[in-house]
Design an enzyme around this catalytic site. Structure first.
Site, PDB file in Angstrom:
ATOM      1  N   PHE A 207     -12.220  -6.281   4.522  1.00  0.00           N
ATOM      2  CA  PHE A 207     -11.763  -6.199   3.133  1.00  0.00           C
ATOM      3  C   PHE A 207     -11.602  -7.588   2.549  1.00  0.00           C
ATOM      4  O   PHE A 207     -11.160  -8.507   3.234  1.00  0.00           O
ATOM      5  CB  PHE A 207     -10.379  -5.547   3.055  1.00  0.00           C
ATOM      6  CG  PHE A 207     -10.283  -4.172   3.623  1.00  0.00           C
ATOM      7  CD1 PHE A 207     -10.548  -3.062   2.839  1.00  0.00           C
ATOM      8  CD2 PHE A 207      -9.901  -3.975   4.947  1.00  0.00           C
ATOM      9  CE1 PHE A 207     -10.428  -1.780   3.358  1.00  0.00           C
ATOM     10  CE2 PHE A 207      -9.790  -2.706   5.478  1.00  0.00           C
ATOM     11  CZ  PHE A 207     -10.049  -1.598   4.671  1.00  0.00           C
ATOM     12  N   ASP A 208     -11.880  -7.701   1.254  1.00  0.00           N
ATOM     13  CA  ASP A 208     -11.403  -8.833   0.482  1.00  0.00           C
ATOM     14  C   ASP A 208      -9.902  -8.591   0.292  1.00  0.00           C
ATOM     15  O   ASP A 208      -9.407  -7.485   0.537  1.00  0.00           O
ATOM     16  CB  ASP A 208     -12.131  -8.875  -0.866  1.00  0.00           C
ATOM     17  CG  ASP A 208     -11.624  -9.979  -1.779  1.00  0.00           C
ATOM     18  OD1 ASP A 208     -11.386 -11.101  -1.297  1.00  0.00           O
ATOM     19  OD2 ASP A 208     -11.454  -9.713  -2.984  1.00  0.00           O
ATOM     20  N   GLY A 209      -9.177  -9.588  -0.154  1.00  0.00           N
ATOM     21  CA  GLY A 209      -7.739  -9.429  -0.320  1.00  0.00           C
ATOM     22  C   GLY A 209      -7.320  -9.041  -1.725  1.00  0.00           C
ATOM     23  O   GLY A 209      -7.060  -7.876  -2.014  1.00  0.00           O
TER      24      GLY A 209
ATOM     25  N   ASP B 252     -13.961  -6.767  -4.641  1.00  0.00           N
ATOM     26  CA  ASP B 252     -13.894  -6.435  -6.068  1.00  0.00           C
ATOM     27  C   ASP B 252     -14.878  -7.234  -6.905  1.00  0.00           C
ATOM     28  O   ASP B 252     -15.071  -6.934  -8.074  1.00  0.00           O
ATOM     29  CB  ASP B 252     -12.477  -6.655  -6.599  1.00  0.00           C
ATOM     30  CG  ASP B 252     -12.052  -8.111  -6.524  1.00  0.00           C
ATOM     31  OD1 ASP B 252     -11.575  -8.643  -7.545  1.00  0.00           O
ATOM     32  OD2 ASP B 252     -12.186  -8.720  -5.455  1.00  0.00           O
TER      33      ASP B 252
END
Length: 155
Positions: free
Chosen positions: A4-6, A120
């Protein structure tokens, strides 16, 4: 292996918004001042929490799980503390956390052996898609402009 990106993915977009308003210096100051304050959850925050439960179920006697979680974020080392403190506060350990700054995320995702990655920013999704299935999590910002700068990624 799920990566995941944060910000604006597992965490809220609060820090991204600070970056947009105040630039990199303002972002770093905000993160330093709030390093011990856990972030709110983003669109995949609850998913990360549930995935962490599954990860714990499959922990072996050596503390290694069949379910592995990675965080690969465009934050750099100057803004890492809040991510680590948030993961700890949530009880959601990541097997790996990478703060790549302006570097391309794809080599990290490939080395981690990620099966899927969520980000995102469409630019990062496209850059990662050459090495891993990548899903776009629509964020609160213009998808054509990176919120926290990153290096040039292949389109």
């Amino acid at each position: 292996r799920i990566a995941f990106d944060g910000d604006a993915v597992v965490f809220s977009a609060e820090s991204d918004e600070v970056y947009k308003r105040e630039g990199l210096e303002g972002f770093r100051k905000f993160e330093s001042q709030n390093a011990s304050k856990p972030m709110e959850g983003g669109p995949f925050g609850e998913f990360l929490k549930k995935l962490s439960v599954l990860r714990a179920i499959y922990l072996d006697e050596n503390g290694v799980s069949k379910v592995r979680i990675g965080i690969v974020t465009a934050r750099d080392s100057a803004a890492h503390a809040r991510v680590i403190n948030t993961l700890r506060a949530w009880g959601t350990p990541a097997d790996e956390a990478h703060f790549v700054g302006q570097w391309n995320k794809a080599p990290i995702l490939k080395a981690f052996g990620a099966h899927i990655f969520f980000d995102d920013q469409e630019k990062h999704v496209l850059g990662a898609s050459g090495v891993v299935a990548a899903g776009h999590v629509p964020g609160p910002h213009d998808g054509s402009a990176p919120v926290i700068p990153s290096g040039d990624l292949p389109a």
